[in-house]
Design a protein around this motif. Sequence first.
Motif, PDB file in Angstrom:
ATOM      1  N   ARG A  75      37.791 -21.231  26.653  1.00 46.05           N
ATOM      2  CA  ARG A  75      36.698 -21.652  27.542  1.00 46.05           C
ATOM      3  C   ARG A  75      35.545 -22.311  26.780  1.00 46.05           C
ATOM      4  O   ARG A  75      34.524 -22.634  27.358  1.00 46.05           O
ATOM      5  N   GLY A  76      35.701 -22.462  25.475  1.00 43.30           N
ATOM      6  CA  GLY A  76      34.717 -23.212  24.693  1.00 43.30           C
ATOM      7  C   GLY A  76      33.642 -22.383  24.029  1.00 43.30           C
ATOM      8  O   GLY A  76      32.705 -22.939  23.456  1.00 43.30           O
ATOM      9  N   PHE A  77      33.731 -21.065  24.075  1.00 39.28           N
ATOM     10  CA  PHE A  77      32.731 -20.222  23.431  1.00 39.28           C
ATOM     11  C   PHE A  77      33.086 -20.025  21.963  1.00 39.28           C
ATOM     12  O   PHE A  77      34.240 -19.827  21.607  1.00 39.28           O
ATOM     13  N   VAL A  78      32.074 -20.083  21.120  1.00 46.21           N
ATOM     14  CA  VAL A  78      32.256 -19.924  19.676  1.00 46.21           C
ATOM     15  C   VAL A  78      31.670 -18.573  19.285  1.00 46.21           C
ATOM     16  O   VAL A  78      30.549 -18.240  19.684  1.00 46.21           O
ATOM     17  N   PRO A  79      32.393 -17.769  18.500  1.00 41.03           N
ATOM     18  CA  PRO A  79      31.856 -16.466  18.130  1.00 41.03           C
ATOM     19  C   PRO A  79      30.614 -16.606  17.239  1.00 41.03           C
ATOM     20  O   PRO A  79      30.552 -17.447  16.353  1.00 41.03           O
ATOM     21  N   VAL A  80      29.635 -15.748  17.492  1.00 39.81           N
ATOM     22  CA  VAL A  80      28.409 -15.715  16.687  1.00 39.81           C
ATOM     23  C   VAL A  80      28.703 -15.029  15.366  1.00 39.81           C
ATOM     24  O   VAL A  80      28.227 -15.453  14.310  1.00 39.81           O
ATOM     25  N   SER A  81      29.461 -13.960  15.403  1.00 40.50           N
ATOM     26  CA  SER A  81      29.906 -13.278  14.193  1.00 40.50           C
ATOM     27  C   SER A  81      31.354 -12.857  14.389  1.00 40.50           C
ATOM     28  O   SER A  81      31.794 -12.622  15.510  1.00 40.50           O
ATOM     29  N   GLN A  82      32.073 -12.780  13.279  1.00 45.90           N
ATOM     30  CA  GLN A  82      33.502 -12.502  13.373  1.00 45.90           C
ATOM     31  C   GLN A  82      33.986 -11.839  12.103  1.00 45.90           C
ATOM     32  O   GLN A  82      33.577 -12.192  10.996  1.00 45.90           O
ATOM     33  N   THR A  83      34.844 -10.836  12.260  1.00 45.58           N
ATOM     34  CA  THR A  83      35.563 -10.217  11.156  1.00 45.58           C
ATOM     35  C   THR A  83      37.048 -10.382  11.476  1.00 45.58           C
ATOM     36  O   THR A  83      37.390 -10.860  12.558  1.00 45.58           O
ATOM     37  N   PRO A  84      37.937  -9.998  10.589  1.00 48.00           N
ATOM     38  CA  PRO A  84      39.364 -10.139  10.912  1.00 48.00           C
ATOM     39  C   PRO A  84      39.813  -9.339  12.132  1.00 48.00           C
ATOM     40  O   PRO A  84      40.830  -9.655  12.745  1.00 48.00           O
ATOM     41  N   SER A  85      39.046  -8.299  12.517  1.00 50.45           N
ATOM     42  CA  SER A  85      39.484  -7.469  13.648  1.00 50.45           C
ATOM     43  C   SER A  85      38.526  -7.462  14.831  1.00 50.45           C
ATOM     44  O   SER A  85      38.831  -6.877  15.862  1.00 50.45           O
ATOM     45  N   ARG A  86      37.355  -8.091  14.742  1.00 48.17           N
ATOM     46  CA  ARG A  86      36.369  -8.086  15.828  1.00 48.17           C
ATOM     47  C   ARG A  86      35.671  -9.431  15.915  1.00 48.17           C
ATOM     48  O   ARG A  86      35.583 -10.155  14.946  1.00 48.17           O
ATOM     49  N   ALA A  87      35.134  -9.720  17.108  1.00 46.37           N
ATOM     50  CA  ALA A  87      34.342 -10.937  17.291  1.00 46.37           C
ATOM     51  C   ALA A  87      33.212 -10.631  18.265  1.00 46.37           C
ATOM     52  O   ALA A  87      33.344  -9.783  19.149  1.00 46.37           O
ATOM     53  N   ARG A  88      32.105 -11.344  18.085  1.00 47.24           N
ATOM     54  CA  ARG A  88      30.949 -11.196  18.972  1.00 47.24           C
ATOM     55  C   ARG A  88      30.574 -12.572  19.502  1.00 47.24           C
ATOM     56  O   ARG A  88      30.388 -13.522  18.734  1.00 47.24           O
ATOM     57  N   PHE A  89      30.475 -12.664  20.826  1.00 47.24           N
ATOM     58  CA  PHE A  89      30.094 -13.902  21.497  1.00 47.24           C
ATOM     59  C   PHE A  89      28.775 -13.687  22.211  1.00 47.24           C
ATOM     60  O   PHE A  89      28.511 -12.595  22.720  1.00 47.24           O
ATOM     61  N   GLU A  90      27.949 -14.719  22.277  1.00 49.15           N
ATOM     62  CA  GLU A  90      26.758 -14.721  23.117  1.00 49.15           C
ATOM     63  C   GLU A  90      26.953 -15.832  24.135  1.00 49.15           C
ATOM     64  O   GLU A  90      27.106 -16.998  23.760  1.00 49.15           O
ATOM     65  N   ILE A  91      26.965 -15.466  25.408  1.00 46.62           N
ATOM     66  CA  ILE A  91      27.251 -16.429  26.464  1.00 46.62           C
ATOM     67  C   ILE A  91      26.152 -16.361  27.522  1.00 46.62           C
ATOM     68  O   ILE A  91      25.460 -15.351  27.632  1.00 46.62           O
ATOM     69  N   PRO A  92      25.965 -17.423  28.301  1.00 46.83           N
ATOM     70  CA  PRO A  92      24.993 -17.361  29.396  1.00 46.83           C
ATOM     71  C   PRO A  92      25.400 -16.275  30.397  1.00 46.83           C
ATOM     72  O   PRO A  92      26.570 -16.122  30.738  1.00 46.83           O
ATOM     73  N   LYS A  93      24.423 -15.525  30.828  1.00 47.63           N
ATOM     74  CA  LYS A  93      24.693 -14.401  31.728  1.00 47.63           C
ATOM     75  C   LYS A  93      25.352 -14.862  33.028  1.00 47.63           C
ATOM     76  O   LYS A  93      26.161 -14.142  33.606  1.00 47.63           O
ATOM     77  N   GLY A  94      25.055 -16.050  33.472  1.00 45.44           N
ATOM     78  CA  GLY A  94      25.657 -16.571  34.702  1.00 45.44           C
ATOM     79  C   GLY A  94      27.146 -16.811  34.598  1.00 45.44           C
ATOM     80  O   GLY A  94      27.834 -16.964  35.609  1.00 45.44           O
ATOM     81  N   ARG A  95      27.685 -16.873  33.391  1.00 44.12           N
ATOM     82  CA  ARG A  95      29.129 -17.098  33.207  1.00 44.12           C
ATOM     83  C   ARG A  95      29.938 -15.807  33.258  1.00 44.12           C
ATOM     84  O   ARG A  95      31.162 -15.840  33.227  1.00 44.12           O
ATOM     85  N   VAL A  96      29.254 -14.655  33.336  1.00 46.75           N
ATOM     86  CA  VAL A  96      29.955 -13.374  33.397  1.00 46.75           C
ATOM     87  C   VAL A  96      30.376 -13.121  34.834  1.00 46.75           C
ATOM     88  O   VAL A  96      29.557 -13.177  35.751  1.00 46.75           O
ATOM     89  N   ARG A  97      31.647 -12.877  35.029  1.00 50.16           N
ATOM     90  CA  ARG A  97      32.166 -12.545  36.358  1.00 50.16           C
ATOM     91  C   ARG A  97      32.783 -11.163  36.291  1.00 50.16           C
ATOM     92  O   ARG A  97      33.739 -10.932  35.557  1.00 50.16           O
ATOM     93  N   LEU A  98      32.224 -10.261  37.064  1.00 47.37           N
ATOM     94  CA  LEU A  98      32.753  -8.905  37.088  1.00 47.37           C
ATOM     95  C   LEU A  98      33.879  -8.822  38.111  1.00 47.37           C
ATOM     96  O   LEU A  98      33.808  -9.448  39.171  1.00 47.37           O
ATOM     97  N   PRO A  99      34.910  -8.043  37.819  1.00 45.20           N
ATOM     98  CA  PRO A  99      36.006  -7.928  38.777  1.00 45.20           C
ATOM     99  C   PRO A  99      35.562  -7.147  40.006  1.00 45.20           C
ATOM    100  O   PRO A  99      34.730  -6.251  39.923  1.00 45.20           O
ATOM    101  N   SER A 100      36.091  -7.506  41.142  1.00 46.76           N
ATOM    102  CA  SER A 100      35.808  -6.769  42.364  1.00 46.76           C
ATOM    103  C   SER A 100      37.042  -5.973  42.749  1.00 46.76           C
ATOM    104  O   SER A 100      38.164  -6.318  42.376  1.00 46.76           O
ATOM    105  N   GLN A 101      36.829  -4.903  43.504  1.00 46.94           N
ATOM    106  CA  GLN A 101      37.954  -4.088  43.913  1.00 46.94           C
ATOM    107  C   GLN A 101      38.708  -4.784  45.035  1.00 46.94           C
ATOM    108  O   GLN A 101      38.092  -5.379  45.923  1.00 46.94           O
TER     109      GLN A 101
END
Length: 92
Positions: A41-67
């Motif tokens: 989706r075009g997001f680049v990790p802010v920090s990354q290790t071989p086993s973890r990654a951290r992304f900072e994205i605009p809050k409006g792009r977060v979609r929570l699942p609905s039941q």
Amino acid sequence: MVIKGTGSRVENETVIVFNDFDPIAIVNTASPSVFRRMAKRGFVPVSQTPSRARFEIPKGRVRLPSQPRKKTGPNPPSKRAFPAKKADPVAL
């Protein structure tokens, strides 16, 4: 660089943190599949290790699942349906 999941699948968690004040959401993931979806989706990790990654994205792009809706049995008759016409009584 792609992250490699370590440990069991239960340990490959993803945590999304956001609040009302900040305009960004932080996504911390140890899941290779979530990492690939974020990168696709075009997001680049802010920090990354071989086993973890951290992304900072605009809050409006977060979609929570609905039941999903629960079925309650057969559908009730529509309120828009016209009632059957009753025969007029015959006058004698």
